[in-house]
Write a protein that holds these residues in place. Structure first.
Motif, PDB file in Angstrom:
ATOM      1  N   THR A 146      34.743  34.932  35.040  1.00  0.00           N
ATOM      2  CA  THR A 146      33.758  36.012  34.911  1.00  0.00           C
ATOM      3  C   THR A 146      34.281  37.338  35.456  1.00  0.00           C
ATOM      4  N   LEU A 147      35.422  37.314  36.143  1.00  0.00           N
ATOM      5  CA  LEU A 147      35.945  38.531  36.760  1.00  0.00           C
ATOM      6  C   LEU A 147      36.679  39.400  35.739  1.00  0.00           C
ATOM      7  N   PRO A 148      36.867  40.687  36.053  1.00  0.00           N
ATOM      8  CA  PRO A 148      37.670  41.553  35.181  1.00  0.00           C
ATOM      9  C   PRO A 148      39.089  40.995  35.033  1.00  0.00           C
ATOM     10  N   PRO A 149      39.758  41.289  33.922  1.00  0.00           N
ATOM     11  CA  PRO A 149      41.090  40.716  33.662  1.00  0.00           C
ATOM     12  C   PRO A 149      42.101  40.927  34.787  1.00  0.00           C
ATOM     13  N   ASP A 150      42.148  42.124  35.380  1.00  0.00           N
ATOM     14  CA  ASP A 150      43.107  42.373  36.461  1.00  0.00           C
ATOM     15  C   ASP A 150      42.814  41.490  37.672  1.00  0.00           C
ATOM     16  N   GLN A 152      41.332  38.509  37.546  1.00  0.00           N
ATOM     17  CA  GLN A 152      41.738  37.159  37.168  1.00  0.00           C
ATOM     18  C   GLN A 152      43.246  36.985  37.337  1.00  0.00           C
ATOM     19  N   GLU A 153      43.987  37.988  36.882  1.00  0.00           N
ATOM     20  CA  GLU A 153      45.445  37.884  36.893  1.00  0.00           C
ATOM     21  C   GLU A 153      46.001  37.845  38.311  1.00  0.00           C
ATOM     22  N   VAL A 154      45.498  38.698  39.189  1.00  0.00           N
ATOM     23  CA  VAL A 154      46.051  38.744  40.541  1.00  0.00           C
ATOM     24  C   VAL A 154      45.719  37.465  41.311  1.00  0.00           C
ATOM     25  N   VAL A 155      44.535  36.902  41.102  1.00  0.00           N
ATOM     26  CA  VAL A 155      44.193  35.636  41.759  1.00  0.00           C
ATOM     27  C   VAL A 155      45.039  34.501  41.186  1.00  0.00           C
ATOM     28  N   GLN A 161      49.680  30.364  41.174  1.00  0.00           N
ATOM     29  CA  GLN A 161      51.135  30.302  41.086  1.00  0.00           C
ATOM     30  C   GLN A 161      51.819  30.420  42.444  1.00  0.00           C
ATOM     31  N   ARG A 162      51.093  30.871  43.447  1.00  0.00           N
ATOM     32  CA  ARG A 162      51.597  31.007  44.815  1.00  0.00           C
ATOM     33  C   ARG A 162      52.799  31.944  44.893  1.00  0.00           C
ATOM     34  N   LEU A 163      52.737  33.049  44.145  1.00  0.00           N
ATOM     35  CA  LEU A 163      53.822  34.021  44.159  1.00  0.00           C
ATOM     36  C   LEU A 163      53.687  34.957  45.355  1.00  0.00           C
ATOM     37  N   SER A 164      54.803  35.515  45.773  1.00  0.00           N
ATOM     38  CA  SER A 164      54.779  36.511  46.844  1.00  0.00           C
ATOM     39  C   SER A 164      54.112  37.782  46.334  1.00  0.00           C
ATOM     40  N   PHE A 165      53.653  38.621  47.258  1.00  0.00           N
ATOM     41  CA  PHE A 165      53.038  39.876  46.835  1.00  0.00           C
ATOM     42  C   PHE A 165      54.055  40.786  46.146  1.00  0.00           C
ATOM     43  N   ASP A 166      55.310  40.691  46.551  1.00  0.00           N
ATOM     44  CA  ASP A 166      56.336  41.490  45.870  1.00  0.00           C
ATOM     45  C   ASP A 166      56.435  41.095  44.398  1.00  0.00           C
ATOM     46  N   GLU A 167      56.402  39.783  44.129  1.00  0.00           N
ATOM     47  CA  GLU A 167      56.501  39.311  42.749  1.00  0.00           C
ATOM     48  C   GLU A 167      55.217  39.613  41.977  1.00  0.00           C
ATOM     49  N   VAL A 168      54.073  39.462  42.635  1.00  0.00           N
ATOM     50  CA  VAL A 168      52.803  39.810  41.990  1.00  0.00           C
ATOM     51  C   VAL A 168      52.811  41.278  41.584  1.00  0.00           C
ATOM     52  N   ALA A 169      53.258  42.134  42.497  1.00  0.00           N
ATOM     53  CA  ALA A 169      53.308  43.569  42.215  1.00  0.00           C
ATOM     54  C   ALA A 169      54.236  43.863  41.041  1.00  0.00           C
ATOM     55  N   ARG A 170      55.393  43.186  41.007  1.00  0.00           N
ATOM     56  CA  ARG A 170      56.344  43.414  39.917  1.00  0.00           C
ATOM     57  C   ARG A 170      55.737  43.014  38.578  1.00  0.00           C
ATOM     58  N   ASN A 173      53.065  45.420  37.523  1.00  0.00           N
ATOM     59  CA  ASN A 173      53.499  46.816  37.440  1.00  0.00           C
ATOM     60  C   ASN A 173      52.717  47.702  38.406  1.00  0.00           C
ATOM     61  N   ARG A 174      52.620  47.228  39.641  1.00  0.00           N
ATOM     62  CA  ARG A 174      51.925  47.965  40.696  1.00  0.00           C
ATOM     63  C   ARG A 174      52.797  47.982  41.943  1.00  0.00           C
ATOM     64  N   SER A 175      52.438  48.836  42.885  1.00  0.00           N
ATOM     65  CA  SER A 175      53.107  48.793  44.179  1.00  0.00           C
ATOM     66  C   SER A 175      52.596  47.581  44.954  1.00  0.00           C
ATOM     67  N   ARG A 176      53.348  47.172  45.972  1.00  0.00           N
ATOM     68  CA  ARG A 176      52.920  46.025  46.772  1.00  0.00           C
ATOM     69  C   ARG A 176      51.570  46.269  47.447  1.00  0.00           C
ATOM     70  N   PRO A 177      51.355  47.435  48.099  1.00  0.00           N
ATOM     71  CA  PRO A 177      50.037  47.679  48.705  1.00  0.00           C
ATOM     72  C   PRO A 177      48.906  47.670  47.679  1.00  0.00           C
ATOM     73  N   ALA A 178      49.179  48.198  46.482  1.00  0.00           N
ATOM     74  CA  ALA A 178      48.139  48.216  45.448  1.00  0.00           C
ATOM     75  C   ALA A 178      47.805  46.796  44.996  1.00  0.00           C
ATOM     76  N   ALA A 179      48.827  45.947  44.886  1.00  0.00           N
ATOM     77  CA  ALA A 179      48.596  44.555  44.496  1.00  0.00           C
ATOM     78  C   ALA A 179      47.801  43.817  45.565  1.00  0.00           C
ATOM     79  N   GLN A 180      48.121  44.067  46.834  1.00  0.00           N
ATOM     80  CA  GLN A 180      47.383  43.425  47.925  1.00  0.00           C
ATOM     81  C   GLN A 180      45.922  43.864  47.938  1.00  0.00           C
ATOM     82  N   MET A 181      45.692  45.155  47.728  1.00  0.00           N
ATOM     83  CA  MET A 181      44.319  45.663  47.716  1.00  0.00           C
ATOM     84  C   MET A 181      43.542  45.087  46.534  1.00  0.00           C
ATOM     85  N   LEU A 182      44.195  45.003  45.387  1.00  0.00           N
ATOM     86  CA  LEU A 182      43.551  44.420  44.210  1.00  0.00           C
ATOM     87  C   LEU A 182      43.176  42.969  44.478  1.00  0.00           C
ATOM     88  N   TRP A 183      44.073  42.234  45.123  1.00  0.00           N
ATOM     89  CA  TRP A 183      43.829  40.823  45.440  1.00  0.00           C
ATOM     90  C   TRP A 183      42.631  40.670  46.373  1.00  0.00           C
TER      91      TRP A 183
END
Length: 204
Positions: A146-150, A152-155, A161-170, A173-183
């Protein structure tokens, strides 16, 4: 959301409505499992909708062979079907990729270019999927959808997948802090959806 154990019992008694509801409740869960297994092997994002459909069709067809009683046994049975079909999916995907590589190599040879395309990623051990083995796995997977696509993807990338935040950000296509905040925002939204009366959670 009706209990899985009750739906299994009623489906075994021949209630078609109960069987349809049982599989409807499992679709989101099967989708997450399918994508997690395939992407952990191939290391690329894929459309697992055909794999999900095939798994649910086989589970429908072979429902009489299921001998378990609990929700955990039911989900484990579905995971085994997903795993078998995912292995076939990966073999077919790699076969198509190798044929594409051979075509590219052939074109390169004709043009005098000796460069070749890389081989598909080798099999790797599937990631820990504790997120999908939770007691409330069906509710979590349904709420996630039910969540927005972004969100869903970050979760999916971080918790399934248990990826690192660096890999999630890559990958996103976001910075690491932006990926963490999105998560963090996604988890907050997911928890809200799981609350009674939330968008995706709570008994009906």
């Amino acid at each position: 959301m009706r209990g899985v154990v009750e739906l299994i019992r009623r489906a075994r008694e021949g209630e078609l409505e109960a069987r349809d509801e049982l599989f409807r409740q499992c679709r989101s869960y099967v989708g997450l499992i399918a994508r997690a297994q395939v992407e952990s092997w191939l290391r690329v994002k894929v459309d697992a909708s055909d794999l999900v459909q095939q798994t649910l069709l086989e589970a429908h067809r072979d429902f009489s062979r299921f001998r378990g009683q609990s929700e955990q046994e039911w989900l484990a049975w579905l995971r085994r079907i997903v795993a078998r079909n995912a292995a076939d999916f990966v073999r077919q995907y790699r076969g198509a990729a190798k044929r594409a590589v051979r075509r590219e190599v052939g074109f390169a040879a004709e043009s005098g270019d000796g460069g070749g395309a890389p081989e598909p990623a080798a099999p790797v051990e599937t990631p820990s999927q504790e997120f999908l083995h939770l007691e409330a796995a069906l509710q979590v997977s349904a709420a996630l959808e039910t969540l927005p696509p972004d969100y869903q993807e970050v979760v999916f990338l971080r918790n399934v997948q248990r990826l690192s935040f660096d890999e999630v950000a890559r990958r996103m296509n976001r910075s690491r802090p932006a990926a963490q905040m999105l998560w963090l925002r996604a988890l907050k939204k997911l928890r809200a959806a799981l609350e009674p009366g939330g968008e995706g959670g709570g008994p009906s």
